[in-house]
Design an enzyme around this catalytic site. Structure first.
Site, short mmCIF file in Angstrom:
data_model
loop_
_atom_site.label_atom_id
_atom_site.label_comp_id
_atom_site.label_asym_id
_atom_site.label_seq_id
_atom_site.Cartn_x
_atom_site.Cartn_y
_atom_site.Cartn_z
N ASP A 285 15.83 30.24 0.85
CA ASP A 285 16.61 31.36 0.31
C ASP A 285 16.94 31.09 -1.16
OD1 ASP A 285 17.96 33.74 0.04
OD2 ASP A 285 19.71 33.12 1.22
N ASN B 177 25.54 33.76 0.86
CA ASN B 177 25.59 34.75 1.94
C ASN B 177 24.36 34.58 2.84
OD1 ASN B 177 26.23 36.91 3.57
ND2 ASN B 177 25.49 38.45 2.14
#
Length: 423
Positions: free
Chosen positions: A301, A274
Protein backbone atom coordinates in the site's frame (compact mmCIF):
# COMPACT_ATOMS: atom_id res chain seq x y z
CA UNK A 1 25.79 -10.67 -23.60
CA UNK A 2 25.13 -13.67 -21.37
CA UNK A 3 25.31 -13.06 -17.62
CA UNK A 4 25.71 -15.52 -14.78
CA UNK A 5 24.74 -14.84 -11.17
CA UNK A 6 27.15 -17.05 -9.25
CA UNK A 7 27.39 -18.56 -5.80
CA UNK A 8 24.15 -17.20 -4.39
CA UNK A 9 21.54 -18.86 -2.22
CA UNK A 10 18.51 -19.07 -4.50
CA UNK A 11 14.90 -18.98 -3.34
CA UNK A 12 12.38 -20.54 -5.69
CA UNK A 13 8.97 -22.14 -5.10
CA UNK A 14 9.40 -22.53 -1.36
CA UNK A 15 12.99 -23.82 -1.41
CA UNK A 16 16.39 -22.35 -0.65
CA UNK A 17 19.40 -23.89 -2.42
CA UNK A 18 22.89 -23.00 -3.65
CA UNK A 19 23.17 -22.58 -7.42
CA UNK A 20 24.22 -20.35 -10.29
CA UNK A 21 21.72 -18.68 -12.59
CA UNK A 22 22.42 -18.01 -16.29
CA UNK A 23 20.71 -15.19 -18.21
CA UNK A 24 20.63 -14.64 -21.98
CA UNK A 25 18.52 -12.16 -23.95
CA UNK A 26 16.57 -11.20 -20.85
CA UNK A 27 15.55 -14.77 -20.02
CA UNK A 28 16.68 -17.38 -17.53
CA UNK A 29 18.33 -20.15 -19.56
CA UNK A 30 19.92 -22.33 -16.88
CA UNK A 31 19.96 -22.92 -13.12
CA UNK A 32 22.75 -25.17 -11.90
CA UNK A 33 26.32 -25.57 -10.78
CA UNK A 34 29.52 -24.16 -12.27
CA UNK A 35 27.78 -22.05 -14.93
CA UNK A 36 29.87 -19.52 -16.85
CA UNK A 37 29.22 -16.48 -19.04
CA UNK A 38 30.94 -13.41 -20.43
CA UNK A 39 29.64 -11.34 -17.50
CA UNK A 40 29.57 -12.52 -13.89
CA UNK A 41 27.60 -11.13 -10.96
CA UNK A 42 29.11 -12.51 -7.75
CA UNK A 43 26.31 -13.28 -5.29
CA UNK A 44 28.49 -15.05 -2.74
CA UNK A 45 26.84 -14.84 0.65
CA UNK A 46 23.76 -13.19 -0.87
CA UNK A 47 20.12 -14.21 -1.34
CA UNK A 48 18.87 -14.45 -4.94
CA UNK A 49 15.09 -14.40 -5.36
CA UNK A 50 12.43 -13.89 -7.99
CA UNK A 51 11.68 -10.19 -8.22
CA UNK A 52 9.23 -9.34 -5.44
CA UNK A 53 5.60 -8.68 -6.33
CA UNK A 54 3.50 -5.87 -4.82
CA UNK A 55 -0.13 -5.85 -5.93
CA UNK A 56 -0.90 -2.55 -4.17
CA UNK A 57 0.92 0.71 -4.91
CA UNK A 58 -0.11 4.31 -5.55
CA UNK A 59 1.89 6.22 -8.16
CA UNK A 60 -0.24 9.41 -8.24
CA UNK A 61 0.29 9.65 -12.00
CA UNK A 62 -1.50 11.42 -13.60
CA UNK A 63 -2.84 14.24 -11.47
CA UNK A 64 -0.65 14.38 -8.35
CA UNK A 65 2.86 13.84 -9.63
CA UNK A 66 4.30 16.21 -7.03
CA UNK A 67 3.88 13.24 -4.64
CA UNK A 68 5.12 10.49 -6.96
CA UNK A 69 5.20 9.60 -10.63
CA UNK A 70 5.62 6.44 -12.65
CA UNK A 71 9.39 6.76 -12.90
CA UNK A 72 10.07 7.57 -9.23
CA UNK A 73 7.52 5.04 -8.02
CA UNK A 74 9.06 2.29 -10.10
CA UNK A 75 12.55 3.32 -8.98
CA UNK A 76 11.36 2.99 -5.40
CA UNK A 77 9.98 -0.45 -6.21
CA UNK A 78 13.26 -1.57 -7.77
CA UNK A 79 15.16 -0.22 -4.74
CA UNK A 80 13.01 -2.49 -2.58
CA UNK A 81 13.57 -5.54 -4.79
CA UNK A 82 10.15 -5.41 -6.47
CA UNK A 83 9.92 -6.12 -10.20
CA UNK A 84 6.13 -6.36 -10.64
CA UNK A 85 3.59 -4.00 -9.07
CA UNK A 86 -0.13 -3.26 -9.34
CA UNK A 87 -0.94 0.45 -9.59
CA UNK A 88 -4.21 1.64 -8.08
CA UNK A 89 -6.58 3.79 -10.16
CA UNK A 90 -7.13 6.64 -7.67
CA UNK A 91 -5.45 9.14 -9.95
CA UNK A 92 -6.78 12.26 -11.69
CA UNK A 93 -8.70 11.49 -13.83
CA UNK A 94 -9.77 8.05 -12.63
CA UNK A 95 -9.42 5.71 -15.63
CA UNK A 96 -13.13 5.02 -16.11
CA UNK A 97 -12.83 4.42 -19.86
CA UNK A 98 -10.81 2.06 -22.04
CA UNK A 99 -9.03 5.02 -23.63
CA UNK A 100 -7.77 6.18 -20.23
CA UNK A 101 -6.72 2.65 -19.25
CA UNK A 102 -4.86 2.25 -22.55
CA UNK A 103 -3.11 5.56 -21.96
CA UNK A 104 -2.06 4.56 -18.43
CA UNK A 105 -0.85 1.13 -19.56
CA UNK A 106 1.23 2.78 -22.29
CA UNK A 107 2.68 5.34 -19.85
CA UNK A 108 3.46 2.62 -17.31
CA UNK A 109 5.42 0.71 -19.93
CA UNK A 110 7.19 3.75 -21.37
CA UNK A 111 8.19 5.40 -18.08
CA UNK A 112 8.42 2.57 -15.56
CA UNK A 113 11.56 0.56 -14.92
CA UNK A 114 9.62 -2.38 -13.44
CA UNK A 115 6.51 -4.18 -14.70
CA UNK A 116 3.48 -2.08 -13.74
CA UNK A 117 0.05 -3.72 -13.88
CA UNK A 118 -2.88 -1.31 -14.00
CA UNK A 119 -6.09 -1.51 -11.97
CA UNK A 120 -9.36 -0.21 -13.32
CA UNK A 121 -12.00 1.25 -10.99
CA UNK A 122 -14.92 -0.74 -9.59
CA UNK A 123 -17.17 2.29 -10.11
CA UNK A 124 -16.75 5.47 -12.11
CA UNK A 125 -14.57 7.98 -10.24
CA UNK A 126 -14.42 5.44 -7.38
CA UNK A 127 -17.19 7.21 -5.45
CA UNK A 128 -20.27 6.83 -7.68
CA UNK A 129 -22.69 3.95 -8.20
CA UNK A 130 -22.02 3.86 -11.94
CA UNK A 131 -20.27 0.71 -13.11
CA UNK A 132 -17.91 1.08 -16.08
CA UNK A 133 -17.67 -1.36 -18.98
CA UNK A 134 -15.47 -4.04 -17.42
CA UNK A 135 -15.06 -5.96 -20.68
CA UNK A 136 -13.72 -2.84 -22.36
CA UNK A 137 -11.44 -2.01 -19.42
CA UNK A 138 -10.02 -5.54 -19.44
CA UNK A 139 -9.46 -5.45 -23.19
CA UNK A 140 -7.66 -2.10 -22.76
CA UNK A 141 -5.28 -3.65 -20.22
CA UNK A 142 -6.84 -3.52 -16.74
CA UNK A 143 -5.70 -6.60 -14.82
CA UNK A 144 -8.06 -6.20 -11.84
CA UNK A 145 -10.54 -3.75 -10.31
CA UNK A 146 -10.33 -1.59 -7.19
CA UNK A 147 -11.74 1.57 -5.65
CA UNK A 148 -8.88 1.65 -3.17
CA UNK A 149 -9.18 4.64 -0.90
CA UNK A 150 -12.96 4.26 -0.93
CA UNK A 151 -15.36 1.54 0.10
CA UNK A 152 -18.32 0.77 -2.16
CA UNK A 153 -21.11 2.14 0.02
CA UNK A 154 -24.11 0.58 -1.72
CA UNK A 155 -24.59 -3.17 -1.31
CA UNK A 156 -26.60 -3.25 -4.54
CA UNK A 157 -23.79 -1.53 -6.43
CA UNK A 158 -21.22 -3.99 -5.07
CA UNK A 159 -23.47 -6.92 -5.90
CA UNK A 160 -23.85 -5.80 -9.51
CA UNK A 161 -20.14 -5.02 -9.75
CA UNK A 162 -19.28 -8.50 -8.50
CA UNK A 163 -21.64 -10.13 -11.00
CA UNK A 164 -20.11 -8.18 -13.88
CA UNK A 165 -16.55 -8.76 -12.65
CA UNK A 166 -17.22 -12.50 -12.43
CA UNK A 167 -18.40 -12.48 -16.05
CA UNK A 168 -15.05 -10.98 -17.10
CA UNK A 169 -12.94 -13.10 -14.71
CA UNK A 170 -11.67 -9.94 -12.99
CA UNK A 171 -10.66 -9.72 -9.34
CA UNK A 172 -12.29 -7.06 -7.17
CA UNK A 173 -9.67 -5.79 -4.70
CA UNK A 174 -11.74 -4.04 -2.06
CA UNK A 175 -10.96 -1.26 0.36
CA UNK A 176 -13.46 -2.29 3.01
CA UNK A 177 -14.83 0.88 4.57
CA UNK A 178 -18.34 1.83 5.61
CA UNK A 179 -18.18 5.62 5.62
CA UNK A 180 -21.03 5.99 8.09
CA UNK A 181 -19.03 4.00 10.64
CA UNK A 182 -15.70 5.52 9.66
CA UNK A 183 -17.35 8.83 10.51
CA UNK A 184 -14.45 11.13 9.58
CA UNK A 185 -12.13 9.43 12.07
CA UNK A 186 -8.36 9.79 11.95
CA UNK A 187 -7.02 7.15 14.37
CA UNK A 188 -8.03 3.73 15.69
CA UNK A 189 -10.81 3.73 18.25
CA UNK A 190 -8.85 2.87 21.37
CA UNK A 191 -6.59 4.19 24.06
CA UNK A 192 -4.57 6.48 21.77
CA UNK A 193 -7.66 8.17 20.38
CA UNK A 194 -8.70 8.95 23.95
CA UNK A 195 -5.21 9.93 25.10
CA UNK A 196 -4.61 12.28 22.16
CA UNK A 197 -8.23 13.48 21.90
CA UNK A 198 -8.51 12.51 18.24
CA UNK A 199 -11.56 11.38 16.24
CA UNK A 200 -11.77 7.56 16.41
CA UNK A 201 -12.22 5.04 13.61
CA UNK A 202 -14.26 2.01 14.66
CA UNK A 203 -13.14 -1.46 13.59
CA UNK A 204 -16.75 -1.86 12.46
CA UNK A 205 -16.01 0.40 9.50
CA UNK A 206 -13.89 -2.45 8.12
CA UNK A 207 -15.53 -5.55 9.51
CA UNK A 208 -19.15 -4.84 8.64
CA UNK A 209 -18.32 -4.20 5.00
CA UNK A 210 -16.20 -7.35 4.79
CA UNK A 211 -19.10 -9.34 6.25
CA UNK A 212 -21.44 -7.88 3.63
CA UNK A 213 -19.03 -8.45 0.79
CA UNK A 214 -18.27 -12.05 1.71
CA UNK A 215 -21.96 -12.88 1.41
CA UNK A 216 -22.09 -11.10 -1.95
CA UNK A 217 -18.96 -12.92 -3.10
CA UNK A 218 -20.49 -16.24 -2.09
CA UNK A 219 -23.59 -15.43 -4.15
CA UNK A 220 -21.73 -14.22 -7.24
CA UNK A 221 -18.63 -16.46 -7.21
CA UNK A 222 -16.33 -13.50 -7.89
CA UNK A 223 -12.74 -13.53 -6.66
CA UNK A 224 -12.99 -11.04 -3.81
CA UNK A 225 -9.65 -9.76 -2.52
CA UNK A 226 -9.48 -7.69 0.64
CA UNK A 227 -6.86 -4.96 0.65
CA UNK A 228 -4.83 -4.18 3.81
CA UNK A 229 -6.83 -6.28 6.25
CA UNK A 230 -6.21 -4.95 9.75
CA UNK A 231 -8.36 -6.65 12.39
CA UNK A 232 -8.62 -10.05 14.04
CA UNK A 233 -12.37 -10.11 13.43
CA UNK A 234 -11.76 -9.57 9.71
CA UNK A 235 -9.31 -12.48 9.69
CA UNK A 236 -11.79 -14.71 11.50
CA UNK A 237 -14.40 -13.99 8.84
CA UNK A 238 -11.92 -14.63 6.02
CA UNK A 239 -10.90 -17.94 7.57
CA UNK A 240 -14.52 -19.03 7.91
CA UNK A 241 -15.32 -17.92 4.35
CA UNK A 242 -12.40 -19.90 2.96
CA UNK A 243 -13.57 -22.98 4.85
CA UNK A 244 -16.98 -22.54 3.24
CA UNK A 245 -15.49 -22.36 -0.25
CA UNK A 246 -15.96 -18.64 -0.86
CA UNK A 247 -13.40 -17.31 -3.36
CA UNK A 248 -11.69 -14.81 -1.06
CA UNK A 249 -8.09 -13.76 -0.57
CA UNK A 250 -6.56 -11.02 1.53
CA UNK A 251 -3.36 -9.06 1.92
CA UNK A 252 -1.57 -7.65 4.94
CA UNK A 253 0.56 -4.53 4.76
CA UNK A 254 3.99 -4.31 6.42
CA UNK A 255 2.95 -1.42 8.65
CA UNK A 256 -0.01 -3.35 10.09
CA UNK A 257 2.22 -6.37 10.67
CA UNK A 258 4.98 -4.39 12.37
CA UNK A 259 3.27 -1.48 14.13
CA UNK A 260 0.32 -1.04 16.44
CA UNK A 261 -1.26 1.95 18.12
CA UNK A 262 1.20 1.36 20.96
CA UNK A 263 3.90 2.81 18.70
CA UNK A 264 2.08 6.15 18.59
CA UNK A 265 3.61 8.13 21.44
CA UNK A 266 2.42 11.56 20.31
CA UNK A 267 0.30 13.27 17.67
CA UNK A 268 2.63 12.25 14.81
CA UNK A 269 0.86 11.96 11.43
CA UNK A 270 3.62 9.73 10.04
CA UNK A 271 1.63 7.05 11.88
CA UNK A 272 -1.65 8.10 10.24
CA UNK A 273 -2.84 5.56 7.71
CA UNK A 274 -6.05 3.98 6.51
CA UNK A 275 -6.91 1.45 7.85
CA UNK A 276 -5.36 2.85 11.01
CA UNK A 277 -2.80 1.12 13.18
CA UNK A 278 -4.87 -1.15 15.40
CA UNK A 279 -4.31 -2.64 18.84
CA UNK A 280 -1.36 -4.91 19.61
CA UNK A 281 -3.79 -7.85 19.81
CA UNK A 282 -4.86 -7.18 16.22
CA UNK A 283 -1.25 -6.85 15.07
CA UNK A 284 -0.33 -10.18 16.60
CA UNK A 285 -3.37 -11.80 14.97
CA UNK A 286 -2.16 -10.56 11.58
CA UNK A 287 1.29 -12.04 12.13
CA UNK A 288 -0.27 -15.35 13.17
CA UNK A 289 -2.41 -15.25 10.03
CA UNK A 290 0.75 -15.18 7.91
CA UNK A 291 1.76 -18.50 9.41
CA UNK A 292 -1.63 -20.22 9.21
CA UNK A 293 -2.40 -19.13 5.64
CA UNK A 294 -5.35 -16.84 6.32
CA UNK A 295 -3.32 -13.96 4.89
CA UNK A 296 -2.47 -14.87 1.31
CA UNK A 297 0.14 -12.27 0.47
CA UNK A 298 1.92 -9.13 1.60
CA UNK A 299 1.33 -5.84 -0.23
CA UNK A 300 2.80 -2.49 0.75
CA UNK A 301 0.00 0.00 0.00
CA UNK A 302 2.86 2.36 -0.95
CA UNK A 303 1.12 5.74 -0.50
CA UNK A 304 3.47 8.69 -1.02
CA UNK A 305 2.62 12.22 0.08
CA UNK A 306 4.47 15.52 -0.02
CA UNK A 307 6.05 16.67 3.22
CA UNK A 308 3.52 19.46 3.72
CA UNK A 309 0.68 16.94 3.59
CA UNK A 310 2.14 14.86 6.42
CA UNK A 311 3.05 17.75 8.70
CA UNK A 312 0.94 18.93 11.61
CA UNK A 313 -1.62 16.73 13.32
CA UNK A 314 -3.51 13.48 12.77
CA UNK A 315 -6.60 15.66 12.50
CA UNK A 316 -5.43 17.43 9.33
CA UNK A 317 -2.68 15.36 7.67
CA UNK A 318 -3.17 12.94 4.79
CA UNK A 319 -3.56 9.21 5.36
CA UNK A 320 -0.73 7.04 4.06
CA UNK A 321 2.75 5.59 4.40
CA UNK A 322 5.38 4.74 1.81
CA UNK A 323 6.42 1.09 1.72
CA UNK A 324 8.23 -0.03 -1.42
CA UNK A 325 11.72 0.68 -0.15
CA UNK A 326 11.35 -0.54 3.43
CA UNK A 327 9.06 -3.58 3.19
CA UNK A 328 11.41 -6.52 2.72
CA UNK A 329 14.13 -5.27 5.05
CA UNK A 330 11.71 -4.41 7.85
CA UNK A 331 9.83 -7.69 7.59
CA UNK A 332 13.00 -9.74 7.36
CA UNK A 333 14.52 -7.98 10.38
CA UNK A 334 11.44 -7.99 12.60
CA UNK A 335 9.83 -11.30 11.66
CA UNK A 336 12.46 -13.63 10.19
CA UNK A 337 15.54 -12.76 12.26
CA UNK A 338 13.39 -13.07 15.39
CA UNK A 339 12.18 -16.54 14.30
CA UNK A 340 8.53 -15.55 14.09
CA UNK A 341 8.23 -16.77 10.49
CA UNK A 342 10.70 -18.47 8.18
CA UNK A 343 12.57 -16.75 5.36
CA UNK A 344 10.88 -19.14 2.93
CA UNK A 345 7.45 -18.09 4.21
CA UNK A 346 8.20 -14.39 3.88
CA UNK A 347 9.52 -14.80 0.35
CA UNK A 348 6.54 -16.91 -0.67
CA UNK A 349 4.15 -14.21 0.54
CA UNK A 350 6.05 -11.65 -1.56
CA UNK A 351 6.64 -13.74 -4.72
CA UNK A 352 4.93 -16.99 -5.68
CA UNK A 353 1.86 -16.56 -3.48
CA UNK A 354 1.15 -13.13 -4.96
CA UNK A 355 1.59 -14.50 -8.48
CA UNK A 356 -0.64 -17.50 -7.79
CA UNK A 357 -3.49 -15.66 -6.08
CA UNK A 358 -3.67 -12.96 -8.76
CA UNK A 359 -3.03 -15.46 -11.60
CA UNK A 360 -0.04 -13.42 -12.76
CA UNK A 361 2.10 -14.88 -15.50
CA UNK A 362 5.85 -14.60 -16.05
CA UNK A 363 6.66 -13.50 -12.50
CA UNK A 364 7.06 -14.89 -9.01
CA UNK A 365 9.28 -17.81 -9.99
CA UNK A 366 12.77 -18.43 -11.34
CA UNK A 367 12.15 -20.76 -14.27
CA UNK A 368 14.02 -21.56 -17.46
CA UNK A 369 12.54 -19.62 -20.36
CA UNK A 370 10.92 -17.01 -18.13
CA UNK A 371 11.95 -13.34 -17.80
CA UNK A 372 15.02 -12.71 -15.66
CA UNK A 373 13.23 -10.61 -13.04
CA UNK A 374 15.51 -11.07 -10.06
CA UNK A 375 16.37 -9.45 -6.73
CA UNK A 376 19.60 -9.93 -4.78
CA UNK A 377 19.67 -9.16 -1.05
CA UNK A 378 22.37 -8.92 1.60
CA UNK A 379 20.96 -10.53 4.72
CA UNK A 380 24.00 -10.07 6.93
CA UNK A 381 25.10 -6.44 6.79
CA UNK A 382 23.22 -4.04 9.05
CA UNK A 383 22.21 -0.68 7.59
CA UNK A 384 19.82 2.17 8.37
CA UNK A 385 17.07 3.69 6.24
CA UNK A 386 17.91 7.23 5.19
CA UNK A 387 15.94 9.97 3.46
CA UNK A 388 18.91 10.44 1.13
CA UNK A 389 18.72 6.85 -0.09
CA UNK A 390 15.03 6.78 -0.99
CA UNK A 391 14.19 6.74 -4.70
CA UNK A 392 10.60 7.83 -4.09
CA UNK A 393 9.71 11.51 -4.18
CA UNK A 394 8.20 11.08 -0.74
CA UNK A 395 9.58 10.07 2.64
CA UNK A 396 6.43 9.66 4.72
CA UNK A 397 7.44 6.62 6.76
CA UNK A 398 8.23 6.28 10.47
CA UNK A 399 10.81 3.60 9.60
CA UNK A 400 13.47 6.12 8.54
CA UNK A 401 16.50 5.68 10.77
CA UNK A 402 15.66 2.08 11.67
CA UNK A 403 18.66 -0.25 11.72
CA UNK A 404 17.78 -3.32 9.69
CA UNK A 405 19.08 -6.22 7.62
CA UNK A 406 18.11 -7.45 4.16
CA UNK A 407 19.39 -4.62 2.00
CA UNK A 408 18.73 -4.77 -1.73
CA UNK A 409 22.03 -5.25 -3.57
CA UNK A 410 20.69 -5.44 -7.10
CA UNK A 411 17.40 -5.70 -8.99
CA UNK A 412 17.10 -6.94 -12.57
CA UNK A 413 14.10 -6.67 -14.88
CA UNK A 414 14.20 -8.70 -18.08
CA UNK A 415 17.86 -9.34 -17.35
CA UNK A 416 18.76 -5.64 -17.15
CA UNK A 417 20.02 -4.04 -13.95
CA UNK A 418 17.46 -1.43 -12.85
CA UNK A 419 18.85 -0.90 -9.36
CA UNK A 420 22.34 -1.46 -7.97
CA UNK A 421 23.42 -0.50 -4.47
CA UNK A 422 25.88 2.38 -4.49
CA UNK A 423 25.07 3.52 -8.02
Amino acid sequence: MATVIKNGTIYNSGRLFKADLLIERGKIVAIGQDLTAAKTIDASGKLVTPGLIDVHVHYRDPGQTYKEDILTGSKAAAHGGFTTVGAMPNVIPVPNTPDLIEQMVAENKAKGIVHILQYGPVTNDEVTDEIPDYAALKKAGAFALSNDGHGVQSAQTMYLAMKKAKEQDLIIAAHAQDDSLFNHGVINEGKKATELDLAPISELAETTQIARDLLLAEKTGVHYHICHVSTKRSLDMVSLAKAQGINVTCEASPHHLLLSEDNITKDDPYYKMNPPLRSEENRQALVQALADGTVDLIATDHAPHAQKEKNGSFSTAAFGITGSETAFSMLYTRLVRTNIISLEKLLSLMTDQAAEKFALKHCGYLEIGEPADIAIFDLDQEFAFSDQDYQSKSTNTPFTGEKVYGQTVMTLVDGQVVYQRGE
